[in-house]
Scaffold this motif. Structure first.
Motif, short mmCIF file in Angstrom:
data_model
loop_
_atom_site.label_atom_id
_atom_site.label_comp_id
_atom_site.label_asym_id
_atom_site.label_seq_id
_atom_site.Cartn_x
_atom_site.Cartn_y
_atom_site.Cartn_z
N MET A 1 -1.18 7.85 -6.02
CA MET A 1 0.10 7.31 -6.50
C MET A 1 0.03 5.79 -6.69
O MET A 1 0.65 5.25 -7.60
N VAL A 2 -0.75 5.11 -5.85
CA VAL A 2 -0.85 3.65 -5.96
C VAL A 2 -1.65 3.25 -7.19
O VAL A 2 -1.30 2.30 -7.90
N ASP A 3 -2.76 3.94 -7.44
CA ASP A 3 -3.64 3.68 -8.59
C ASP A 3 -4.39 2.37 -8.41
O ASP A 3 -5.60 2.35 -8.31
N SER A 4 -3.69 1.23 -8.42
CA SER A 4 -4.34 -0.05 -8.14
C SER A 4 -3.35 -0.93 -7.39
O SER A 4 -2.14 -0.81 -7.54
N SER B 1 2.61 -2.13 -2.48
CA SER B 1 2.39 -2.20 -1.04
C SER B 1 3.69 -2.20 -0.26
O SER B 1 3.75 -1.75 0.89
N GLU B 2 4.76 -2.72 -0.88
CA GLU B 2 6.04 -2.82 -0.18
C GLU B 2 6.81 -1.50 -0.17
O GLU B 2 7.83 -1.38 0.53
N ILE B 3 6.35 -0.53 -0.92
CA ILE B 3 7.02 0.78 -0.96
C ILE B 3 6.86 1.51 0.37
O ILE B 3 7.77 2.19 0.84
N PRO C 1 -7.35 0.71 -4.85
CA PRO C 1 -6.64 0.13 -3.70
C PRO C 1 -7.25 0.59 -2.37
O PRO C 1 -7.90 1.64 -2.30
N VAL C 2 -7.01 -0.21 -1.34
CA VAL C 2 -7.26 0.21 0.04
C VAL C 2 -5.99 0.87 0.55
O VAL C 2 -4.90 0.33 0.41
#
Length: 409
Positions: A146-149, A155-157, A177-178
């Protein structure tokens, strides 16, 4: 024991039914507690961790006829004396003493009371816990997809108490992403469990995905742990075949010579890597603090005490766990504290190797070794409800194996 006193005069068949029923009820509530600890370490999603702990303790206590004297002694030392000493010293000598953090640590140590019940169910609860940790695999992968990059908005989600989304570079290797689920180090138990079970297509898929989850967590400790587990797991599979065993050893040696220099310079000791810079700064803060407060270096600053750092100001929870043990309990008490709070399950495991059950539950021993010597040193995973549940499981399973091995001599 209390439960047995209440129902001793009830019809024996009904008593047996009640006893068996509460065994299953305890395992159900303990499984729920493990689920809460693994998936909701900050207790912000469900908010039921303490409730499940109380229910687990009550239902489990009903099934206990007698508490072994050795378990009682261990609980008195680890669950009472060690935290009480820490709280007293923190209140009397600690800098920036915080009642809120003191109570937080006290609450974490309360979870250790489950060793009074867990010693009877050691092998069951270790399997339950290990299987539950495997849920981190699909959850982490879904978040990663879902983050993808990485972006600040992404990150705040997610709640920072549970999962941290970022990016990280080890030399030319960029992980973006990490996705670091705060309890991802607990996967050492689930992955070790899989490596020592009969292999199937699902098991192999989970092992592959598990490696990916540990990789995208972006932590050295997770990468080292999963590599060691898989090496042991593969060796365990091929050791019966001398040719495969020799081939595996040769390939392992070759890979070490090829990749070790890179890992050493770019991953483990890259002086420009931000995480290492932060850790070095924290260690410098410890040394400066103890140089200015030699008495606190000897006796400790106690639980609930804070420490001023150059990086983050006053800190109450820091990553270098073994430094934290010295800060809380002092260098004089460190051997005693480390032995009872970390090494005692290892001693029971070592004394249980003659047991016919040991090969089946060796996975707990390996996972706990990695947890203690690889994961804990750089993660604040000991002095929390998460760390205490791991201790309960490791002590309970090792003590069960120890008693079983000695009863079948």
């Amino acid at each position: 024991m209390l439960g047995w006193l209440i129902i001793t005069n009830i019809n024996s068949e009904f008593l047996v039914f009640i006893f068996v029923l509460f065994q299953y009820i305890f395992l159900f509530f303990f499984g729920g507690l493990c689920l809460s600890v693994v998936l909701d370490p900050g207790n912000v999603l469900f908010g039921i961790k303490e409730h499940l702990f109380i229910l687990s303790f009550i239902t489990g206590a009903i099934t206990i006829k007698r508490y072994p004297s050795l378990i009682l002694i261990i609980y008195i030392i680890v669950g009472l004396l060690i935290p009480v000493y820490g709280l007293l010293v923190g209140n009397l000598l600690g800098d920036y003493f915080s009642v809120e953090y003191a109570l937080m640590y006290l609450k974490a140590f309360m979870f250790l009371s489950l060793i009074l019940i867990g010693h009877k169910y050691g092998l069951y609860i270790s399997d339950i816990f290990s299987v539950i940790t495997l849920l981190l695999i699909p959850i982490t992968i879904v978040i990663w997809y879902m983050v993808d990059s990485f972006s600040v908005e992404q990150s705040e989600i997610y709640p920072q108490e549970i999962v941290v989304v970022s990016r990280r570079a080890f030399g030319p290797l960029l992980i973006d992403p990490v996705v670091f689920y705060k309890t991802s180090p607990l996967l050492v138990f689930g992955l070790s469990f899989l490596c020592f079970k009969k292999q199937s297509s699902l098991t192999l898929l989970l092992l592959i995905l598990g490696f990916w989850v540990m990789f995208i967590s972006g932590t050295r400790a997770n990468l080292i742990s999963v590599t060691v587990i898989y090496i042991i797991g593969i060796y365990n599979c091929v050791k019966a075949n001398q040719r495969l065993k020799n081939l595996f050893i040769l390939i392992s040696i070759f890979l070490v010579f090829v990749f070790f220099p890179y890992l050493l310079t770019e991953v483990f000791f890259n002086s420009e890597e931000s995480s290492l810079i932060t850790k070095q700064s924290l260690i410098d803060s410890y040394l400066l603090y103890w140089n200015e407060n030699p008495l606190k270096f000897l006796l400790g600053s106690g639980l609930g005490a804070g420490m001023a750092t150059d990086v983050r100001g006053v800190e109450y929870i820091m990553e270098p766990t073994y430094f934290e043990i010295v800060r809380f309990w002092g260098i004089i008490n460190m051997p005693f504290t480390v032995f009872f709070l970390l090494l005692l399950p290892i001693c029971f495991f070592m004394k249980s190797q003659r047991s016919t059950l040991f090969p089946k539950y060796k996975y707990v021993f390996i996972a706990y070794l990695l947890y203690v010597f690889v994961e804990i040193p750089s993660n604040p995973l000991l002095l929390s409800s998460t760390g205490m549940i791991v201790y309960v499981i490791a002590l309970s399973s090792s003590y069960y194996l120890y008693k079983y091995s000695h009863s079948h001599d």
